[in-house]
Design a protein around this motif. Sequence first.
Motif, PDB file in Angstrom:
ATOM      1  N   VAL A  50       0.841  -1.204   0.000  1.00  7.50           N
ATOM      2  CA  VAL A  50       0.000   0.000   0.000  1.00  7.50           C
ATOM      3  C   VAL A  50       0.877   1.255   0.000  1.00  7.50           C
ATOM      4  CG1 VAL A  50      -1.687   1.278   1.374  1.00  7.50           C
ATOM      5  CG2 VAL A  50      -1.820  -1.220   1.241  1.00  7.50           C
ATOM      6  N   PRO A  51       0.511   2.305  -0.805  1.00 12.88           N
ATOM      7  CA  PRO A  51      -0.497   2.284  -1.853  1.00 12.88           C
ATOM      8  C   PRO A  51      -0.014   1.516  -3.081  1.00 12.88           C
ATOM      9  CG  PRO A  51       0.574   4.436  -1.788  1.00 12.88           C
ATOM     10  CD  PRO A  51       1.157   3.621  -0.667  1.00 12.88           C
ATOM     11  N   PRO A  52      -0.968   1.118  -3.985  1.00 12.26           N
ATOM     12  CA  PRO A  52      -2.377   1.511  -4.082  1.00 12.26           C
ATOM     13  C   PRO A  52      -3.250   0.704  -3.127  1.00 12.26           C
ATOM     14  CG  PRO A  52      -1.851  -0.010  -5.835  1.00 12.26           C
ATOM     15  CD  PRO A  52      -0.557   0.245  -5.110  1.00 12.26           C
ATOM     16  N   LEU A  53      -4.497   1.148  -3.004  1.00 10.46           N
ATOM     17  CA  LEU A  53      -5.491   0.448  -2.200  1.00 10.46           C
ATOM     18  C   LEU A  53      -6.391  -0.382  -3.102  1.00 10.46           C
ATOM     19  CD1 LEU A  53      -4.505   2.622  -0.187  1.00 10.46           C
ATOM     20  CD2 LEU A  53      -6.852   2.769   0.672  1.00 10.46           C
TER      21      LEU A  53
ATOM     22  N   THR B  30      -0.400  11.060  -0.274  1.00  4.39           N
ATOM     23  CA  THR B  30      -0.850  10.097  -1.278  1.00  4.39           C
ATOM     24  C   THR B  30      -1.674   8.993  -0.650  1.00  4.39           C
ATOM     25  OG1 THR B  30       1.011  10.542  -2.746  1.00  4.39           O
ATOM     26  CG2 THR B  30      -0.091   8.419  -3.010  1.00  4.39           C
TER      27      THR B  30
ATOM     28  N   ARG C 132      -5.175  10.385   0.350  1.00  2.00           N
ATOM     29  CA  ARG C 132      -6.045  10.593  -0.810  1.00  2.00           C
ATOM     30  C   ARG C 132      -6.656   9.269  -1.268  1.00  2.00           C
ATOM     31  NH1 ARG C 132      -6.141  15.501  -3.022  1.00  2.00           N
ATOM     32  NH2 ARG C 132      -4.445  16.967  -2.531  1.00  2.00           N
ATOM     33  N   GLN C 133      -5.850   8.221  -1.257  1.00  2.00           N
ATOM     34  CA  GLN C 133      -6.359   6.935  -1.704  1.00  2.00           C
ATOM     35  C   GLN C 133      -7.333   6.338  -0.690  1.00  2.00           C
ATOM     36  OE1 GLN C 133      -3.771   4.193  -3.591  1.00  2.00           O
ATOM     37  NE2 GLN C 133      -2.622   5.769  -4.668  1.00  2.00           N
TER      38      GLN C 133
ATOM     39  N   ASP D  90     -10.582   8.034  -1.435  1.00  2.00           N
ATOM     40  CA  ASP D  90     -11.199   7.513  -2.653  1.00  2.00           C
ATOM     41  C   ASP D  90     -11.780   6.110  -2.451  1.00  2.00           C
ATOM     42  OD1 ASP D  90     -10.484   9.845  -3.898  1.00  2.00           O
ATOM     43  OD2 ASP D  90      -8.741   9.004  -4.932  1.00  2.00           O
ATOM     44  N   ALA D  91     -11.186   5.329  -1.537  1.00  2.00           N
ATOM     45  CA  ALA D  91     -11.685   3.973  -1.292  1.00  2.00           C
ATOM     46  C   ALA D  91     -12.932   3.951  -0.429  1.00  2.00           C
ATOM     47  CB  ALA D  91     -10.593   3.128  -0.627  1.00  2.00           C
TER      48      ALA D  91
END
Length: 222
Positions: A72-75, A97, A100-101, A104-105
């Motif tokens: 992680v990230p990404p998620l 970062t 933000r992810q 968004d999740a």
Amino acid sequence: MRAGEILALATRAGVDPWTRVLDLCCGPGGPGRLVVQERGCAYLGVDASPAVVELARAQGERLGLRHDVLRVPPLPPGPFDVVLLLETMLAFRDKETLLRQVRDALAPGGRFALTAEVGLPLTPAERAAMPAPDTVWPVLLTDLLELLEHVGLEVTWTEEVSAAHLGVVEALLARFTADEARIAAQVGRDVMDDVLTAHRLWQDWLLSGRVRKYALVARRPA
């Protein structure tokens, strides 16, 4: 974290049988199993280590927990109702970062429950003394709160938990010291020395106030 603190944070985040939970950096999965057993939820835990994910799967399969290997990230794609990040905010240098992810999740109205070690960045001398310093990135509480707001997460609750965290560190250090020879025989002398050094530094930093520990819940607006 102690079991009671994990459950209290899950309650603050509104975890119930209808909640979709993503547990970031879940490790062997103990907190996730506890939350599912006590609160009920649909659960996915992710961690970068295949070995610990294998352990988590072996222990969590009977409860219907899912675990995946993921750095992680990404998620994973959401949406999730709750994202958990326990004891590992410290390891992320680029916190914006990550946050933000997380936003968004989350589904609209979703909650982010986390713990964070807060304090000034490490000095060169502190970085040289700490094992694995590339995983040690404390952040000022004011900066963390501003980052959460900046990415679109509304902080709804904060609580300092430094005293409880110090108690856990001291208990672990006492146990590691008592079983030092046996553990070193299994993991190696160098690893054992790093574990003891890191815990002694955290003990000193918590006692002096160099680092403090907070639990927080933030919400993605509906």
